[in-house]
Design a protein around this motif. Structure first.
Motif, PDB file in Angstrom:
ATOM      1  N   GLU A 419       0.835  -1.211   0.000  1.00  0.00           N
ATOM      2  CA  GLU A 419       0.000   0.000   0.000  1.00  0.00           C
ATOM      3  C   GLU A 419       0.866   1.255   0.000  1.00  0.00           C
ATOM      4  O   GLU A 419       0.550   2.237  -0.682  1.00  0.00           O
ATOM      5  CB  GLU A 419      -0.918  -0.019   1.226  1.00  0.00           C
ATOM      6  N   LEU A 420       1.975   1.221   0.744  1.00  0.00           N
ATOM      7  CA  LEU A 420       2.885   2.366   0.781  1.00  0.00           C
ATOM      8  C   LEU A 420       3.488   2.624  -0.594  1.00  0.00           C
ATOM      9  O   LEU A 420       3.674   3.784  -0.994  1.00  0.00           O
ATOM     10  CB  LEU A 420       3.999   2.097   1.800  1.00  0.00           C
ATOM     11  N   GLU A 421       3.762   1.556  -1.339  1.00  0.00           N
ATOM     12  CA  GLU A 421       4.371   1.701  -2.656  1.00  0.00           C
ATOM     13  C   GLU A 421       3.381   2.143  -3.723  1.00  0.00           C
ATOM     14  O   GLU A 421       3.759   2.346  -4.881  1.00  0.00           O
ATOM     15  CB  GLU A 421       5.024   0.365  -3.067  1.00  0.00           C
ATOM     16  N   GLN A 422       2.112   2.308  -3.344  1.00  0.00           N
ATOM     17  CA  GLN A 422       1.108   2.787  -4.300  1.00  0.00           C
ATOM     18  C   GLN A 422       0.763   4.268  -4.100  1.00  0.00           C
ATOM     19  O   GLN A 422       0.095   4.864  -4.940  1.00  0.00           O
ATOM     20  CB  GLN A 422      -0.186   1.968  -4.178  1.00  0.00           C
ATOM     21  N   VAL A 423       1.225   4.859  -2.991  1.00  0.00           N
ATOM     22  CA  VAL A 423       0.853   6.243  -2.670  1.00  0.00           C
ATOM     23  C   VAL A 423       1.550   7.213  -3.622  1.00  0.00           C
ATOM     24  O   VAL A 423       2.774   7.181  -3.776  1.00  0.00           O
ATOM     25  CB  VAL A 423       1.216   6.582  -1.212  1.00  0.00           C
ATOM     26  N   ASP A 424       0.759   8.091  -4.247  1.00  0.00           N
ATOM     27  CA  ASP A 424       1.294   9.096  -5.169  1.00  0.00           C
ATOM     28  C   ASP A 424       0.577  10.416  -4.908  1.00  0.00           C
ATOM     29  O   ASP A 424      -0.301  10.835  -5.657  1.00  0.00           O
ATOM     30  CB  ASP A 424       1.096   8.642  -6.618  1.00  0.00           C
ATOM     31  N   GLU A 425       0.970  11.076  -3.795  1.00  0.00           N
ATOM     32  CA  GLU A 425       0.266  12.283  -3.371  1.00  0.00           C
ATOM     33  C   GLU A 425       0.450  13.451  -4.330  1.00  0.00           C
ATOM     34  O   GLU A 425      -0.437  14.297  -4.456  1.00  0.00           O
ATOM     35  CB  GLU A 425       0.727  12.682  -1.964  1.00  0.00           C
ATOM     36  N   PRO A 431       5.086   6.596  -7.637  1.00  0.00           N
ATOM     37  CA  PRO A 431       4.844   6.509  -6.181  1.00  0.00           C
ATOM     38  C   PRO A 431       5.901   7.277  -5.403  1.00  0.00           C
ATOM     39  O   PRO A 431       7.089   7.274  -5.752  1.00  0.00           O
ATOM     40  CB  PRO A 431       4.918   5.002  -5.918  1.00  0.00           C
ATOM     41  N   ASP A 432       5.472   7.909  -4.332  1.00  0.00           N
ATOM     42  CA  ASP A 432       6.346   8.813  -3.578  1.00  0.00           C
ATOM     43  C   ASP A 432       7.566   8.107  -3.000  1.00  0.00           C
ATOM     44  O   ASP A 432       8.638   8.716  -2.885  1.00  0.00           O
ATOM     45  CB  ASP A 432       5.544   9.475  -2.447  1.00  0.00           C
TER      46      ASP A 432
END
Length: 440
Positions: A419-425, A431-432
């Motif tokens: 899930e962390l590797e999908q975050v793109d704020e 991904p961030d």
């Protein structure tokens, strides 16, 4: 078995995330290998059911059906065509992947390459040693020393798909790179140790045709009606030379350019023909060539529980099981620990040694190349070749079960990392976590 989160300033981090481009490439490759691995499983199950059914004679008759021109020494059984012919496509893809890793992947950076390379070497040396110890004094049994050294990445990722674990990108990259190095070492073993008779003339002819193929692809020629016949001629000459014909596939893959030079077209260097050929040929390899080989090679008539027990009493089968289940785990895990010890490196703070243990156990899933080496060592259809199949299937199944237990226990952590590797704020499509400065 957790790892301290704060490495010393002079240490470096193992299994940290690579670039976003590399992560995308690995994910794409593993998606295709997952489909291929599931088809491989289907082919294996169908072969085993058929070979142990009342119609087992028809399976053997189909496998041993001979076709091909006798004048060219290509009158081979369907099983041999699958092993010598279709697997050449698999090894062509392996050659492309090998070159791509060395030119544009993790293996081009010695600091990132050292872990999968050393792990692959350890994962081949320890199983071979265990096999030799188990089969010592068993006559010709020692000829199969290389059987438990191979890792089948398609089978491994199929297991991951079945158990639905979100393995972190760093471990997926490690597994794929380890399997690539494993393939290179396995190809070398086949060419050097399993060539009984060598005919120099056909070998030189094969190398000459491969050189012509290389010149054409370096000039970015991709005309199929020119390249495919050249590849077939190179394969046939390699087969006639006594060197296993699949080696031609690897050498052909090595000739294909990975990066397009500025002179080859375009103001900047970009992807070469290797990526184009991978897109074209990997589906054929994973979706047809390997499953068909599995269908013809995995069909061993076990003879019920008593037959299984009898087969596993052979030192060959016992050596293979010990090599795949114990040897691969100890070799990969131990080699990685040695790299940590002698380079003062630490695991990435998000991972633990349990994760490396699970990946090492997955490395014990040996199938495609293991079965091929078994046929080369003892002869297709021989009693010991049948015992090789039982050993490979049993060892791979045990390794898969043990890896499943370990990885499922860590799956909650893997889901969080996924899930962390999908975050793109910032919404830039990357991904961030791949834009943060890596620790260590």
């Amino acid at each position: 078995m957790t790892t301290p989160p704060n490495p010393t300033p002079r240490s470096r981090t193992l299994f940290s995330r690579g670039s976003w481009t590399e992560a995308q490439r690995v994910a794409e490759v593993l998606r295709k290998e997952t489909v291929g691995g599931l088809l491989l499983l289907v082919g294996t199950v169908v072969a085993l059911v058929w070979a142990n059914s009342p119609a087992s004679a028809s399976y053997a008759g189909l496998r041993d059906l001979v076709i091909g021109p006798h004048a060219l020494h290509l009158d081979l059984s369907l099983g041999q065509w699958a092993a010598d012919g279709l697997l050449a496509i698999f090894f062509f893809i392996a050659g492309l992947e090998l070159k791509r890793e060395f030119v544009a992947g993790d293996l081009r950076d010695p600091r990132r390459a050292v872990v999968p390379v050393v792990a692959a070497v350890g994962g081949m040396a320890v199983p071979a040693l265990l096999y030799a110890l188990v089969t010592a004094g068993g006559g010709d049994a020692t000829k199969g020393w290389a059987i438990p050294t191979a890792t089948d990445i398609a089978f491994a990722v199929a297991v991951l798909a079945v158990i639905s674990t979100h393995l972190p990108s760093a471990l997926r990259t490690f597994l794929l790179t380890l399997a690539v190095v494993d393939d290179l070492l396995a190809i070398t073993i086949i060419a050097v140790f399993y060539t009984d008779q060598l005919s120099v003339g056909p070998l030189l002819g094969a190398l000459a045709v491969i050189a012509v193929f290389g010149v054409l692809v370096q000039r970015r020629v991709r005309t199929w009606w020119l390249l495919v016949p050249l590849a077939v001629v190179a394969w046939a000459l390699m087969h006639a030379s006594g060197v296993h014909a699949t080696v031609a596939g690897v050498l052909l893959g090595f000739t294909v350019p990975v990066v397009r030079s500025q002179a080859a077209g375009g103001p900047e260097a970009g992807p070469g023909l290797a990526e184009h050929f991978e897109h074209r040929w990997r589906p054929l390899s994973a979706g047809f060539a390997v499953p068909v080989f599995a269908f013809f090679s995995a069909g061993v008539t076990v003879g019920g529980f008593s037959g299984l027990v009898e087969s596993l009493q052979d030192r060959v089968a016992l050596g293979i099981v010990a090599g795949l289940v114990l040897g691969k785990t100890v070799g990969i895990l131990g080699a990685t620990a040695l790299v940590c010890r002698f380079t003062r490196a630490r695991l990435d703070s998000s991972l633990s040694w349990w994760d490396v243990l699970g990946a090492a156990m997955l490395g014990g899933i040996g199938f495609t190349v293991s079965l091929l080496i078994g046929e080369l060592a003892f002869g297709a259809g021989s009693v010991r070749d049948e015992h090789v199949k039982v050993g490979v299937l049993t060892g791979s199944l045990l390794a898969a079960v043990l890896a499943t237990v370990v990885l499922r226990l860590r799956n909650r952590t893997y889901k969080r990392l996924h899930e962390l590797e999908q975050v793109d704020e910032d919404g830039d499509g990357i991904p961030d976590v791949y834009q943060q400065r890596p620790a260590g």
